[in-house]
Structures are given as structure tokens and as C-alpha cells.
Design a protein around this motif. Structure first.
Motif, PDB file in Angstrom:
ATOM      1  N   GLY A 380       0.830  -1.199   0.000  1.00  0.00           N
ATOM      2  CA  GLY A 380       0.000   0.000   0.000  1.00  0.00           C
ATOM      3  C   GLY A 380       0.861   1.244   0.000  1.00  0.00           C
ATOM      4  N   ASP A 381       0.865   1.941   1.152  1.00  0.00           N
ATOM      5  CA  ASP A 381       1.644   3.178   1.253  1.00  0.00           C
ATOM      6  C   ASP A 381       3.104   2.974   0.863  1.00  0.00           C
ATOM      7  N   PHE A 382       3.667   1.842   1.289  1.00  0.00           N
ATOM      8  CA  PHE A 382       5.095   1.615   1.038  1.00  0.00           C
ATOM      9  C   PHE A 382       5.392   1.656  -0.464  1.00  0.00           C
ATOM     10  N   GLY A 405      -4.822  -3.215  -8.996  1.00  0.00           N
ATOM     11  CA  GLY A 405      -4.383  -2.978  -7.613  1.00  0.00           C
ATOM     12  C   GLY A 405      -4.384  -4.208  -6.735  1.00  0.00           C
ATOM     13  N   LEU A 407      -3.003  -6.920  -4.392  1.00  0.00           N
ATOM     14  CA  LEU A 407      -1.883  -7.313  -3.531  1.00  0.00           C
ATOM     15  C   LEU A 407      -1.540  -8.775  -3.807  1.00  0.00           C
ATOM     16  N   GLY A 431       4.952  -4.214   1.229  1.00  0.00           N
ATOM     17  CA  GLY A 431       4.341  -3.856   2.502  1.00  0.00           C
ATOM     18  C   GLY A 431       4.292  -5.122   3.351  1.00  0.00           C
ATOM     19  N   ASP A 432       4.261  -4.967   4.673  1.00  0.00           N
ATOM     20  CA  ASP A 432       4.241  -6.193   5.495  1.00  0.00           C
ATOM     21  C   ASP A 432       2.936  -6.961   5.287  1.00  0.00           C
ATOM     22  N   GLY A 433       1.857  -6.248   5.048  1.00  0.00           N
ATOM     23  CA  GLY A 433       0.602  -6.936   4.748  1.00  0.00           C
ATOM     24  C   GLY A 433       0.692  -7.671   3.426  1.00  0.00           C
ATOM     25  N   ALA A 434       1.138  -6.998   2.411  1.00  0.00           N
ATOM     26  CA  ALA A 434       1.231  -7.599   1.079  1.00  0.00           C
ATOM     27  C   ALA A 434       2.136  -8.824   1.088  1.00  0.00           C
ATOM     28  N   ASN A 459       5.519  -1.692   8.871  1.00  0.00           N
ATOM     29  CA  ASN A 459       4.905  -0.744   9.805  1.00  0.00           C
ATOM     30  C   ASN A 459       3.921  -1.426  10.750  1.00  0.00           C
ATOM     31  N   ILE A 461       1.058  -2.653  10.166  1.00  0.00           N
ATOM     32  CA  ILE A 461      -0.353  -2.344   9.868  1.00  0.00           C
ATOM     33  C   ILE A 461      -0.620  -2.469   8.362  1.00  0.00           C
ATOM     34  N   TRP A 462      -1.902  -2.588   8.049  1.00  0.00           N
ATOM     35  CA  TRP A 462      -2.347  -2.379   6.660  1.00  0.00           C
ATOM     36  C   TRP A 462      -2.496  -0.856   6.528  1.00  0.00           C
ATOM     37  N   GLY A 463      -1.347  -0.201   6.291  1.00  0.00           N
ATOM     38  CA  GLY A 463      -1.305   1.252   6.427  1.00  0.00           C
ATOM     39  C   GLY A 463      -2.284   1.984   5.529  1.00  0.00           C
ATOM     40  N   LEU A 464      -2.374   1.536   4.284  1.00  0.00           N
ATOM     41  CA  LEU A 464      -3.215   2.259   3.331  1.00  0.00           C
ATOM     42  C   LEU A 464      -4.707   2.084   3.639  1.00  0.00           C
ATOM     43  N   GLU A 465      -5.034   1.210   4.597  1.00  0.00           N
ATOM     44  CA  GLU A 465      -6.424   1.084   5.058  1.00  0.00           C
ATOM     45  C   GLU A 465      -6.600   1.694   6.446  1.00  0.00           C
TER      46      GLU A 465
HETATM   47  C1  LIG Z   1      -5.904  -8.664  -2.886  1.00  0.00           C
HETATM   48  C2  LIG Z   1      -6.154  -7.352  -2.215  1.00  0.00           C
HETATM   49  N1  LIG Z   1      -6.755  -7.311  -1.005  1.00  0.00           N
HETATM   50  C3  LIG Z   1      -6.969  -6.135  -0.380  1.00  0.00           C
HETATM   51  C4  LIG Z   1      -6.606  -4.943  -0.968  1.00  0.00           C
HETATM   52  C5  LIG Z   1      -6.873  -3.617  -0.262  1.00  0.00           C
HETATM   53  N2  LIG Z   1      -5.618  -2.990   0.161  1.00  0.00           N
HETATM   54  C6  LIG Z   1      -5.010  -2.052  -0.586  1.00  0.00           C
HETATM   55  S1  LIG Z   1      -3.651  -1.445   0.116  1.00  0.00           S
HETATM   56  C7  LIG Z   1      -3.848  -2.391   1.482  1.00  0.00           C
HETATM   57  C8  LIG Z   1      -2.904  -2.286   2.638  1.00  0.00           C
HETATM   58  C9  LIG Z   1      -1.533  -2.791   2.316  1.00  0.00           C
HETATM   59  O1  LIG Z   1      -0.789  -2.892   3.497  1.00  0.00           O
HETATM   60  P1  LIG Z   1       0.765  -3.143   3.446  1.00  0.00           P
HETATM   61  O2  LIG Z   1       1.076  -4.101   2.370  1.00  0.00           O
HETATM   62  O3  LIG Z   1       1.241  -3.484   4.811  1.00  0.00           O
HETATM   63  O4  LIG Z   1       1.350  -1.734   2.984  1.00  0.00           O
HETATM   64  P2  LIG Z   1       1.294  -0.344   3.816  1.00  0.00           P
HETATM   65  O5  LIG Z   1       0.114   0.418   3.299  1.00  0.00           O
HETATM   66  O6  LIG Z   1       1.164  -0.654   5.265  1.00  0.00           O
HETATM   67  O7  LIG Z   1       2.576   0.337   3.478  1.00  0.00           O
HETATM   68  C10 LIG Z   1      -4.986  -3.203   1.358  1.00  0.00           C
HETATM   69  C11 LIG Z   1      -5.422  -4.191   2.360  1.00  0.00           C
HETATM   70  C12 LIG Z   1      -6.018  -5.030  -2.255  1.00  0.00           C
HETATM   71  N3  LIG Z   1      -5.637  -3.946  -2.925  1.00  0.00           N
HETATM   72  N4  LIG Z   1      -5.777  -6.240  -2.828  1.00  0.00           N
END
Ligand SMILES: Cc1ncc(C[n+]2csc(CCOP(=O)(O)OP(=O)(O)O)c2C)c(N)n1
Ligand SMILES: [Mg+2]
Length: 540
Positions: A380-382, A405, A407, A431-434, A459, A461-465
């Protein structure tokens, strides 16, 4: 038949695939597709296998994006194919010529309840340019040629074929495939002339070039057109790096003044979508140059929208001989804004804060990345920061998920990039979530000796959410991850290497070690969870 191919369905398929320049397959095992493996095995054709089918399709997509030839994923019947759906959809949004060959339960007893019996075709039809079931062994090469021709014809995109069990296991014969013939669409010359006249006659023109310029092999023509008409160029997607960052007409930071003040905006090879304010640029007239009529916008009406082969359209713009207005003052003004933006970025990228801000990671990365390094963003943000702070030096070196978009592209894109360029730096920014979507496939990279560097902007967190939800509701749910999690230990457990970094000064040395390691290596950088990417829209 003078020259014929004979063998089982897998042998026939492989001959057709090779005629289109396919050099490898990405797959996850399943009995329904064994003949495809047998053909590859006998022929010494590389097979890369993965731990989740999404990775196979994303790897095939990376090959397609980087090499501009078909990428192949072989997926077993039923769940194998359905696990590849997000990859196919991403390829559809990205105009990537990916072919998915699916296994399929036997046709002769269809409806009796065979294992994994499912009709994939209606599911994939809306996200492919060609989708069908091959009815007969002898028909396999012809069907593959038709599917790949559709995939390679602008506007490009994925294709899907499934092969019923008895069709792929039976023997057959077919004519040796001929040279692929991909049709080229000629744009209406009057529309091209009007586009050229609008750009040349504008006071403050801007070009925005996207992925189809790269995909259509029109990078040189883009540069020639921009130079001939003296128009500043911004890029997105695979268009990034089309002009080297030092080129006097290459711009990235001056978007705001450029888009607000331009009187003609010429968008080339990318849709007028959310990334471009849905094609509304204040009072500017919009020229939309697309590679096929299907790509013309329906939600706005550009002044002119030539549709056809981008190389030829851009070559015609470069050859424009009509009147032209001097743009030098406009270019100089944007250059001043660009330089000011670059100075602000340089400051952010040097930030010596504790905890680490993501910008600093990019400051350090820029010092170690070679010009031809392939960088991949999955997060996301990263990844938004990556788009801002990394300026690709060459086209075809930046892979983002594109407008779908999705992930989870990271490990597959890394695998496809490594297979494409055995000797370049390949760096995935997670991103740590991705990272969680595909981290298990670090094992596939380790086992098959495909070293890549993974950098996690961790970070917690799912930062961009999380940040937008806080802004909207004053609270957030479903947006936290474990803080400080050791993603590097995951990769170590899978046979790779890595380390965790908590201090800004340690990022550079860690990256040096990672690129020297020669094995998949994860640099887990703990970053400031309060740092949110500044954006105007809150919905991601
Ligand atoms: C398959 C999928 N699920 C959910 C989303 C919604 N989504 C977009 S950005 C994001 C957060 C990503 O978090 P992270 O990878 O940790 O990056 P950060 O924003 O924390 O830097 C989410 C859940 C998406 N784009 N694709
Ligand atoms: Mg995160």
C-alpha cells in the motif's frame, strides 16, 4: 503432411508454444496437466514450480511485461485455475499477453462428478481476450496459436484454454506451426493529424505515456515525438523510464502544475482512469491515443482519440510538419517545479529519524540499485512511496500491479523477473501486509536458485487502510498486523537469508549484504506506523 508434429497433447502444445517464443512454464503440479510436464521434461524446456497458483500466473505476467512475448502458466483443473483468477484479471487490466493452460476433467463423462470437474470458461471469459476448451488432440496447436495471436493483438491481454483429460493424454498429429502473424491496426490518419496539430499548436502541452507504449514497442517513437514537438513527458505503469530521468523533457514531480495549467494533455497508451483524475485536466483539451478502439474512454469525450498501432501514430507525430507554438517557457517553468520537488524528495529520503520513515529506505535503495535493476512494488503506502522516490532509469524495469491494484503480485513478479534477467538486481518492495500473500513462495525461489532481494516496509499495519479508516471514522478495525514481526526469519526458515533493520544508518549496509548474498534475502525494515502517505482520496 510433409512436416507434422506427432505425440500426445502435451507434445503438440509445446510445439505451438515454442513457435510463439514461449521459453518456460510456471506451474503447480496436478495430474490433469502431466502431459504438458512430460513434453517439457523430454525437451529440456524449463519448468518453474510454485506454492500457490497466483504466483505462477504473476510470474508469467512478469515475463510477458518485461519481454513483451507470451508468458505461460499451466494450472491444474478446478482449484488450480480458480487460484489463478486474480493473476488473470491483473493481466487483463495490464494488457499482458499471458496464456493460462488449464487442466480439465474428462469431457467424455462430463456431468458424472469427476474430481475437480468445473467449467472454467464462463468464469474466465470476461477477463480474457480468448477463452475456450480444446475439443480434440489434433486441434491443440491451432487453438494455442489462435489464443496467443489474440493475446498479442493490440489491445493485448491474457488468453485461456483448458484441455480435457482425454484430449491432453491422447496422441495426435498436426501441421508444424508457422510463423505467428499478429495483425497491426492502422489509425485514422486524419485523427492522427488532428492530434499532432493540437499538440504542436498548444501553448502548454503535456504528454502522459503509459504501459501500452512499452508493450507496443513504441518507446523510441515516443521519445522522437516528444523531442520533435517539444512536449514535456510524464509516465505511469510500464511507461516509467521511457525517457531517462536526465532527459530535458522527462518530468515526474511537476504533475500538479502540469496537469492544472496545461491547455492540451495528450494521454498515450493508458486509460483515462482514477490514476489520471478520470481524464479531467481542468480546462485542457484531451488527446487520447490508444492502441485499439476498445480502449477509447466512454466516460469523457476527448478532443480526438486516434486508435491504432502506437509506433506508427507516434512516428507520425514526430513527422508533423505544420505550424507549431514555442513551448520553451512552459518547459522551463515545469523544470523549476520539478527541481523544487526533487529537492523536497531528497530531504525526505535523507531523513534520519527513529523510527525509520519509509522515504529513507528509498534514499538508501537509490544508492545501491543499478540502472538496469528491476524493482517491483507490492503493498500500500510503502509502494506509493516507491512510485514517488524511485525513478526508473530505463523503461521495462518497474513492475507495479497496475490499475487492478491486486496485492500478492510480489513473489511471482520477482520470479518472472529473475528468470528473464539472470544477472540483474531484482528487488521486491513489500508492505508487510502484502508480503503475507506470497511469502511462502520464497521457498520456490530458494529451491530453484532464483535469488532476489525482498525489502519489507514493516509498519505493523495495513497502512493504506488503517490511516484512511481513522480519518473517516476516528477508529479502525481489521487494520492491524503484528508489530515487529520477523519476516526475515520466515525466509530463513524457508532456506533463504535475511535480517531486521531498526536504525536508519543500518539500511544501506543491509541492502549491500542482500544484493551480494546470491540467495533470496529479505531485509525487514521496521518503519514508523504513524507515517501515512499523503493522498487526496481516502479510498484504496
Ligand atoms: C488482494 C487485495 N486485497 C486487499 C486490498 C486492499 N488494500 C489495498 S492497500 C492495502 C494495505 C496494504 O498494506 P501493506 O502491504 O502493509 O502496505 P502499507 O500500506 O502498510 O505500506 C490493502 C489491504 C487489495 N488492494 N488487494
Ligand atoms: Mg504495512
Amino acid at each position: 503432411m510433409a512436416e507434422a508434429i506427432e505425440g500426445h497433447g502435451g507434445d503438440l502444445a509445446l510445439a505451438a508454444l515454442r513457435a510463439f517464443g514461449v521459453d518456460e512454464m510456471f506451474t503447480l503440479s496436478g495430474g490433469h496437466v502431466f502431459p504438458l510436464y512430460d513434453a517439457a521434461h523430454k525437451a529440456g524446456f524449463p519448468i518453474y514450480d510454485v506454492r500457490h497458483e497466483q504466483t505462477a500466473v504473476f510470474a508469467a505476467e512478469a515475463v510477458a511485461k518485461l519481454q513483451r512475448r507470451p508468458g505461460l502458466a499451466v494450472l491444474t483443473a478446478g482449484p488450480g485455475v480458480t487460484n489463478g483468477i486474480s493473476g488473470l484479471t491483473s493481466a487483463f487490466f495490464n494488457a499482458s499477453p499471458v496464456l493460462v493452460l488449464g487442466g480439465r476433467a474428462p469431457q467424455f463423462r462430463w456431468g458424472s462428478g469427476s474430481l475437480q470437474e468445473f467449467d472454467h470458461v464462463p468464469l474466465v471469459a470476461p477477463i480474457t481476450k480468448y477463452a475456450g476448451t480444446v475439443g480434440d488432440t489434433d486441434a491443440i496447436p491451432g487453438e494455442i496459436a489462435a489464443a496467443l495471436t489474440a493475446a498479442l493483438t493490440a489491445h493485448r491481454g491474457p488468453a485461456f484454454l483448458d484441455l480435457p483429460l482425454e484430449v491432453v493424454f491422447s496422441s495426435g498429429e498436426a501441421a508444424t506451426p508457422g510463423e505467428p502473424a499478429v495483425p497491426v491496426l492502422e489509425a485514422d490518419p486524419d485523427e492522427v493529424a488532428r492530434a499532432a496539430a493540437l499538440l504542436a499548436g498548444a501553448e502548454r502541452p503535456v504528454i502522459i505515456a503509459g504501459s501500452d507504449v512499452w508493450g507496443g514497442g513504441a518507446i523510441d517513437e515516443l521519445r522522437a515525438a516528444a523531442e520533435a514537438l517539444r512536449v514535456p513527458v510524464f509516465t505511469n505503469g510500464m511507461g516509467r523510464g521511457a525517457l531517462p530521468p536526465s532527459h530535458p523533457l522527462a518530468f515526474a514531480k511537476a504533475r500538479r502544475p502540469a496537469f492544472n495549467e496545461a491547455d492540451v494533455v495528450c494521454v498515450i497508451g493508458t486509460p483515462l482512469d482514477f490514476r489520471l483524475g478520470f481524464g479531467e485536466f481542468g480546462a485542457a483539451q484531451v488527446v487520447h491515443i490508444v492502441d485499439a478502439p476498445t480502449q477509447r474512454a466512454t466516460h469523457v469525450t476527448p478532443a480526438v482519440a486516434p486508435a491504432g498501432d502506437l509506433r506508427r501514430i507516434l512516428a507520425a507525430l514526430a513527422d508533423h510538419r505544420g505550424d507549431r507554438v514555442d513551448h520553451e517557457e512552459w518547459i522551463a517553468g515545469l523544470r523549476a517545479a520539478e527541481d523544487a520537488g526533487a529537492a523536497r524528495d531528497a530531504e525526505a529520503m535523507a531523513a534520519d529519524t527513529d523510527p525509520i520513515r519509509p522515504a529513507r529506505i528509498y534514499g538508501e535503495l537509490r544508492k545501491v540499485l543499478a540502472d538496469d535493476a528491476v524493482t517491483i512494488g507490492d503493498g500500500g503506502d510503502f509502494v506509493s512511496y516507491a512510485g514517488r522516490y524511485l525513478t526508473p532509469a530505463q523503461p521495462g524495469t518497474w513492475l507495479d500491479p497496475g490499475p487492478y491494484g491486486c496485492l500478492g503480485t510480489g513473489m511471482g513478479y520477482a520470479m518472472g523477473a529473475r528468470v528473464t534477467y539472470p544477472d540483474r538486481q531484482i528487488c521486491v518492495l513489500f508492505g508487510d501486509g502484502a508480503a503475507g500473500f506470497s511469502l511462502m513462495d520464497a521457498e520456490s525461489l530458494v529451491r530453484q536458485q532464483l535469488p532476489v532481494v525482498m525489502v519489507v516496509g514493516n509498519n505493523g499495519i495495513w497502512g493504506l487502510e488503517k490511516h484512511p479508516m481513522q480519518a473517516m471514522y476516528g477508529y479502525d478495525v481489521a487494520a492491524d498486523l503484528q508489530p515487529g514481526l520477523r519476516y526475515d526469519d520466515v525466509v530463513k526458515a524457508l532456506g533463504g537469508a535475511g535480517e531486521t533493520v531498526e536504525k536508519a544508518a543500518e539500511i544501506g549496509p543491509a541492502l549491500e549484504r542482500a544484493f551480494a548474498a546470491g540467495v533470496p534475502y529479505l531485509v525487514n525494515v521496521l518503519t514508523d506506523p504513524t507515517d501515512a502517505y499523503p493522498r487526496s482520496s481516502n479510498l484504496a
